[in-house]
Design a protein around this motif. Structure first.
Motif, mmCIF file in Angstrom:
data_model
loop_
_atom_site.group_PDB
_atom_site.id
_atom_site.type_symbol
_atom_site.label_atom_id
_atom_site.label_comp_id
_atom_site.label_asym_id
_atom_site.label_seq_id
_atom_site.Cartn_x
_atom_site.Cartn_y
_atom_site.Cartn_z
ATOM 1 N N ARG A 14 91.957 79.206 28.043
ATOM 2 C CA ARG A 14 91.056 78.071 28.258
ATOM 3 C C ARG A 14 90.791 77.946 29.755
ATOM 4 N N ASN A 39 105.774 69.046 29.119
ATOM 5 C CA ASN A 39 104.377 68.601 29.166
ATOM 6 C C ASN A 39 103.488 69.760 29.610
ATOM 7 N N LYS A 43 101.867 72.865 23.286
ATOM 8 C CA LYS A 43 102.262 72.500 21.912
ATOM 9 C C LYS A 43 101.067 71.999 21.096
HETATM 10 N N1 LIG Z 1 90.286 70.155 27.114
HETATM 11 C C1 LIG Z 1 91.003 70.931 27.930
HETATM 12 N N2 LIG Z 1 90.407 71.735 28.842
HETATM 13 C C2 LIG Z 1 91.117 72.549 29.669
HETATM 14 N N3 LIG Z 1 92.458 72.614 29.660
HETATM 15 C C3 LIG Z 1 93.117 71.837 28.770
HETATM 16 C C4 LIG Z 1 92.435 70.951 27.864
HETATM 17 N N4 LIG Z 1 93.370 70.312 27.106
HETATM 18 C C5 LIG Z 1 94.570 70.778 27.521
HETATM 19 N N5 LIG Z 1 94.429 71.679 28.519
HETATM 20 C C6 LIG Z 1 95.496 72.428 29.225
HETATM 21 O O1 LIG Z 1 96.130 73.294 28.283
HETATM 22 C C7 LIG Z 1 97.530 73.311 28.531
HETATM 23 C C8 LIG Z 1 98.280 72.942 27.263
HETATM 24 O O2 LIG Z 1 98.004 71.599 26.907
HETATM 25 P P1 LIG Z 1 98.623 70.938 25.592
HETATM 26 O O3 LIG Z 1 97.986 69.593 25.424
HETATM 27 O O4 LIG Z 1 98.540 71.911 24.495
HETATM 28 O O5 LIG Z 1 100.160 70.775 26.043
HETATM 29 P P2 LIG Z 1 101.364 69.989 25.323
HETATM 30 O O6 LIG Z 1 102.517 70.938 25.299
HETATM 31 O O7 LIG Z 1 100.927 69.441 24.020
HETATM 32 O O8 LIG Z 1 101.656 68.833 26.370
HETATM 33 P P3 LIG Z 1 102.268 67.323 26.203
HETATM 34 O O9 LIG Z 1 103.731 67.488 25.938
HETATM 35 O O10 LIG Z 1 102.018 66.735 27.570
HETATM 36 O O11 LIG Z 1 101.508 66.643 25.106
HETATM 37 C C9 LIG Z 1 97.787 72.341 29.685
HETATM 38 O O12 LIG Z 1 97.907 73.084 30.864
HETATM 39 C C10 LIG Z 1 96.552 71.482 29.725
HETATM 40 O O13 LIG Z 1 96.299 71.064 31.043
#
Ligand SMILES: Nc1ncnc2c1ncn2[C@@H]1O[C@H](COP(=O)(O)OP(=O)(O)OP(=O)(O)O)[C@@H](O)[C@H]1O
Length: 265
Positions: A14, A39, A43
């Motif tokens: 992405r 974070n 996930k």
């Molecule tokens: N819409 C988006 N556009 C670009 N990058 C994104 C977008 N949404 C998430 N990301 C990036 O993708 C990566 C994974 O994000 P994700 O939300 O899957 O993480 P997570 O493990 O669920 O985090 P958390 O525990 O904070 O909820 C992160 O680096 C985030 O910044």
């Protein structure tokens, strides 16, 4: 209930950045699997790929052995219910109407709220102690109450599998415990559960398996007592942790008492 969801060499890029790198993961029927990760580990992205809400950059996802891209949206929704992280869209529905939306993937004659649909909605409302709120507008609920409505909607969907993104987020302590115990019971009844969590302790006693997502790949995947261990947790969260075992439970505390844990400015 027969169910299988498998990721094979799954990659997701992405904004030019590789978020998931070659993930192999298999969720089997009737198991409850917890997914841990810091974070931004990816996930939520991984869950959304498993649900077909995002397309892999490369690799494959197989639902019941068939490529997810060959499934229709409605068919996926009749196999997997999804509870996303914090849902705060202002929809003009009462609690009962919102939970009834969970019945949408099921073929029926006539309108919503006929027979079987109404029973499924009532069961879901009761299981999440939402009957007293059934006629309240969702817009007037607290964050934790809304979260329970979204969980009830997923339960009313009556799918073989539930995928939940931080489902205890925002719930008071009593509801956290009741929800996790409910998920465990559903797994014991044969449903398949995948949930993300920031609380290793809550997975320790309930999950059959725990996977750790780090730097875009599954770093570890195994029995809770092997994964939810001070060595793995200290490395994952980059804080020195000590574990305390008490009965069937395991707790963690920081080994450092004088630092706030963030590097000095
Ligand atoms: N819409 C988006 N556009 C670009 N990058 C994104 C977008 N949404 C998430 N990301 C990036 O993708 C990566 C994974 O994000 P994700 O939300 O899957 O993480 P997570 O493990 O669920 O985090 P958390 O525990 O904070 O909820 C992160 O680096 C985030 O910044």
């Amino acid at each position: 209930m027969k169910f299988s969801l498998e990721a094979r060499d799954l990659n997701f890029v992405r904004g030019g950045r590789s978020v998931l790198k070659g993930i192999d993961f298999h969720l089997r029927g009737g198991e409850m699997v917890g997914l841990l990760g810091i974070n931004g580990a990816g996930k939520s992205t991984f869950l959304r790929l498993l649900l077909g809400l995002l397309r892999p950059s490369s690799g494959q996802i197989l639902l019941d052995g068939v490529d997810l891209q060959d499934w229709r949206r409605r068919e996926i929704a009749s196999r997997i219910a999804y509870v996303p992280q914090a849902f705060d869209v202002e929809l003009p529905f009462t609690v009962r109407e919102m939970v009834t939306l969970g019945r949408a993937p099921h073929p029926r004659e006539g309108r919503f709220s006929a027979g079987a649909d109404r029973d499924a909605v009532d069961r879901a409302l009761t299981r999440l102690a939402l009957q007293p709120l059934a006629d309240r507008p969702c817009a007037e609920l607290s964050g934790g109450e809304r979260q329970r409505v979204m969980l009830a909607r997923a339960l009313a969907q009556e799918t073989p599998a539930l995928v939940l993104d931080e489902p205890t987020n925002g719930l008071d302590y009593g509801h956290q415990i009741r929800l996790l115990d409910l998920l465990r019971r559903l797994a014991d009844e044969g449903r398949t559960i995948l949930l993300t969590s920031h609380h290793p302790e809550e997975l320790y006693t309930r999950a059959d398996r725990v996977a750790v997502l780090k730097e875009g790949d599954i770093l570890a995947d195994g029995r809770p007592d092997a994964i939810i261990h001070e060595s793995v947790m200290s490395a994952l969260y980059a804080v020195p942790l000590a574990q305390i075992d008490h009965g069937h439970h395991r707790f963690f505390h920081s080994r450092e008492t004088s630092s706030d844990g963030y590097p000095d400015a």
